[in-house]
Design a protein around this motif. Structure first.
Motif: not given
Length: 382
Positions: A185-212
């Motif tokens: 599975a091609a997971a989104p990556v942060n190409t800037h190599l920082t601790a931030d989440r990739p842009p597509v993961e900063r808005a909308g649903f989060q991983e914890e929403d999928i688990d819930a």
């Protein structure tokens, strides 16, 4: 004029639904390739085993569970149950459980139940759950004299050998048919190599929403969790594109595109990028057709010929829905999409800024005012 029966349409739709594909995303091409792949791989697996061990009724060249493994391997290669370790480990470990159960328990009915249950437990704990493994365990218990003659070797020859050959042939076949196998599975990556989440993961649903959501359904689904997240994000993009289908690429693209010929030098390309303050430079051939793109990353330390530095370009047509470019322009890697005509000539370019401006204009005024007010309230000192 014929008056249709009001009950005819529901009957017809319910009848046709019986023959609709049950696999999401499967095309006719995929089904035909699955048939061809199973034909070639099962036949070659049997032939290779026959060449290695000879032929005879006392030698099972290929065991029955390989047919079920082939269904998964070629019909649903993205399934977690069809990955190489699932096929090889699941069949082999299950066969070991079946042989162990048959050697300890004399009653075949009890032995089959124990063998299959142990196989499920062993596959679950070793992360190689594979439905045909249950059949491998049953074969080990009920295989008769042929299986008994192999004893504890049966899980390895022919089961493990069959599984390894089938997977090897599947790898070659899927590579030739351009399928992603083993599926990752091609997971989104942060190409800037920082601790931030990739842009597509900063808005909308989060991983914890999928688990819930998965916990609330209390079901087990045959899809990788990362694939599920990727699918849901694409659904979000598709919904935005559908809601703004009236905005086409031709409406927002830049038409005076800065491009360069393939026979130009690196220095000329670097000058164009810096002088025009752009991040993506299309490269064209002698006929004006798009070859690819270059950026400052490729040109930073290079010199000489430009052609060897060209990367594949992300392209679209002028009539495409502009919002359909959201996945590409928010992946953290693509800065611009090149618009080409039917012959591959460059007719425009849409940058991240172009698409952002279109998104801002597409928002209803009420939503924009509410958004501005919410942002202002968040910035106010408390």
């Amino acid at each position: 004029m014929r008056i249709s029966d009001p009950d005819e349409t529901p009957r017809r739709s319910s009848l046709s639904r019986l023959f609709h594909p049950i696999l999401a995303g499967a095309t006719l091409r995929d089904r035909l390739l699955a048939c061809l792949g199973a034909l070639v791989s099962i036949a070659l697996t049997g032939l290779l085993c026959g060449a290695l061990f000879g032929e005879g009724s006392h030698l099972p060249l290929i065991v029955a569970p390989m047919g079920a493994s082939a269904v998964l391997l070629f019909a649903v290669p993205a399934s977690p149950l069809a990955q190489p370790w699932s096929i090889i480990g699941g069949n082999t470990i299950s066969a070991i459980m079946g042989v162990a159960a048959a050697s300890v328990i004399r009653d075949p009915i009890v032995a089959t139940g124990v063998g299959v249950s142990l196989a499920i437990a062993a596959m679950s704990f070793t992360r190689c759950l594979h439905p045909p493994g249950g059949a491998a365990a049953l074969t080990a218990v009920l295989g008769g004299p042929v299986v008994a003659s192999w004893g504890m070797l049966f899980p390895f020859v022919p089961v493990a050998l069959n599984s390894c050959l089938l997977v090897a042939l599947g790898l070659v076949f899927h590579k030739l048919s351009r399928h992603n196998y083993p599926h990752v599975a091609a997971a989104p990556v942060n190409t800037h190599l920082t601790a931030d989440r990739p842009p597509v993961e900063r808005a909308g649903f989060q991983e914890e929403d999928i688990d819930a959501a998965l916990a609330r359904f209390n079901e087990t689904f045959d899809i990788d969790r990362a694939d599920l997240a990727r699918l849901l994000r694409q659904v979000e993009f598709e919904a935005v594109a559908r809601a703004n289908a009236e905005i086409r690429c031709a409406d927002i693209m830049s038409r005076d595109v800065i491009a360069i010929d393939a026979d130009a030098t690196v220095e000329q390309a670097r000058w164009l990028l810096l002088n025009h303050n752009i991040r993506t430079l299309p490269v064209r051939d002698e006929a004006g057709r798009l070859i690819g793109t270059v950026g400052l990353r490729e040109l930073a330390l290079a010199s000489g010929s430009l052609e060897r530095l060209v990367s594949p370009a992300t392209v679209a047509r002028a009539g495409d829905v502009a919002m359909g470019l959201l996945p590409e322009l928010t992946d953290g890697r693509t800065h611009a999409v090149i618009i080409v005509d039917e012959e591959g000539r460059i007719v425009g370019l849409i940058s991240q800024t172009d698409l952002l401006s279109a998104v801002a204009r597409a928002l209803p005024r009420g939503e924009r005012r509410a958004e501005v007010a919410a942002n202002s309230n968040q910035r106010m000192p408390r």
